[in-house]
Design an enzyme around this catalytic site. Structure first.
Site, short mmCIF file in Angstrom:
data_model
loop_
_atom_site.label_atom_id
_atom_site.label_comp_id
_atom_site.label_asym_id
_atom_site.label_seq_id
_atom_site.Cartn_x
_atom_site.Cartn_y
_atom_site.Cartn_z
N GLY A 73 0.49 -3.34 -2.81
CA GLY A 73 1.58 -2.98 -3.69
C GLY A 73 2.68 -2.40 -2.84
N GLU A 74 3.22 -1.29 -3.25
CA GLU A 74 4.28 -0.62 -2.49
C GLU A 74 3.77 0.77 -2.11
OE1 GLU A 74 6.87 -2.54 -1.71
OE2 GLU A 74 7.35 -0.90 -0.35
N SER A 75 3.48 0.96 -0.82
CA SER A 75 2.82 2.20 -0.43
C SER A 75 3.68 3.44 -0.71
CB SER A 75 2.42 2.15 1.05
OG SER A 75 3.53 1.86 1.86
N ILE A 77 1.19 -10.44 2.94
CA ILE A 77 2.41 -10.33 2.14
C ILE A 77 3.12 -9.03 2.54
CG2 ILE A 77 3.38 -10.22 -0.20
CD1 ILE A 77 0.68 -11.47 -1.18
N ARG A 78 4.25 -9.16 3.21
CA ARG A 78 5.00 -7.98 3.71
C ARG A 78 4.02 -6.96 4.30
NH1 ARG A 78 7.48 -4.96 0.47
NH2 ARG A 78 6.40 -5.58 -1.41
N CYS A 117 -3.61 -3.86 2.48
CA CYS A 117 -2.15 -3.92 2.62
C CYS A 117 -1.51 -2.54 2.38
CB CYS A 117 -1.59 -5.01 1.73
SG CYS A 117 -0.01 -5.63 2.33
N HIS A 156 -4.91 -9.69 2.19
CA HIS A 156 -5.39 -9.51 0.81
C HIS A 156 -6.69 -10.27 0.54
CE1 HIS A 156 -1.83 -7.45 -0.82
NE2 HIS A 156 -1.18 -8.12 0.13
N GLU A 210 -8.63 -9.78 -1.74
CA GLU A 210 -8.82 -9.89 -3.20
C GLU A 210 -8.13 -11.13 -3.76
OE1 GLU A 210 -6.81 -7.91 -1.63
OE2 GLU A 210 -4.96 -7.54 -2.74
N ARG A 214 4.56 -0.10 8.72
CA ARG A 214 4.81 -0.89 7.52
C ARG A 214 5.63 -2.14 7.85
NH1 ARG A 214 8.05 1.44 3.42
NH2 ARG A 214 7.03 0.00 2.02
#
Ligand code: GLN
Length: 192
Positions: free
Chosen positions: A53-55, A137-138, A82, A173, A175, A109
């Site tokens: 997600g967005e840490s 992903i990023r 991630c 990821h 998952e 990051r």
């Protein structure tokens, strides 16, 4: 015996983590996978997934929901992907993230640069007989790890999979993509 897994459900790909652990545990009766939003939800869990997600956002919500201490003290294994890898570290290159310091490592990051939003790679992972199709992903990378941290995979940009005791962290990821070998490796390491 069943395994009780929680998924930190503040932001990110929570549903995908719940689905992947449910599938990985389908043949173990008495197991459960549930969302974690409050400190009380951690009680009795053998393991916790911290999603992608967005840490920065997840870190802010951890503080807001009073979860920093409970997550720092959680005694089960942590499966972090991630943004989760950023959060579980003890040093981050972004002061907006207050890391949970569960795995001694420095994490950078968005380590692949702005141009490269996502990428896939067939990755050699220690402990797996065949390469793993890793979806980045990023993604972050770990740039160094402390004592006792086992590096499971690295690419030219840095370290992308680690194990430390019962905790595992991935820059990609697991998952997503339907390959549950890393979930199984994690569940075996819990010793439940
Ligand atoms: N770039 C995100 C972060 O550092 C992580 C991206 C992801 O979890 N897919 O928080």
């Amino acid at each position: 015996m069943g395994v009780k897994v929680g998924v930190l459900a503040l932001q990110g790909d929570v549903a995908e983590h719940i689905a992947a652990f449910r599938e990985a545990l389908a043949d173990r009766s008495g197991s459960s996978v549930a969302a974690v939003r409050r400190a009380e939800d951690l009680a009795g869990l053998d393991a916790l997934a911290i999603p992608g997600g967005e840490s920065t956002t997840i870190s802010r919500l951890i503080g807001k929901n009073g979860l920093y201490e409970p997550l720092s003290e959680f005694e089960g294994g942590v499966f972090a992907t991630c943004a989760g890898m950023v959060l579980i570290s003890d040093r981050v290159d972004d002061p907006r993230v207050r890391p949970l310091s569960r795995i001694p490592m420095h994490v950078a990051r968005n380590a692949f640069g702005r141009q490269v939003d996502s990428r896939e790679a067939m990755l050699e992972v220690a402990g797996l007989a065949e390469p793993f199709r890793a979806i980045f992903i990023r993604a972050p990378v770990a740039t160094d790890v402390g004592p006792g941290v086992e590096v499971l995979a690295r690419i030219p940009e840095g370290i992308v999979a680690v194990r430390s005791g019962r905790h595992m962290a991935f820059a990609f990821h697991p998952e997503l993509g339907g390959d549950l070998r890393l979930h199984r490796m994690f569940l075996e390491g819990l010793g439940v």
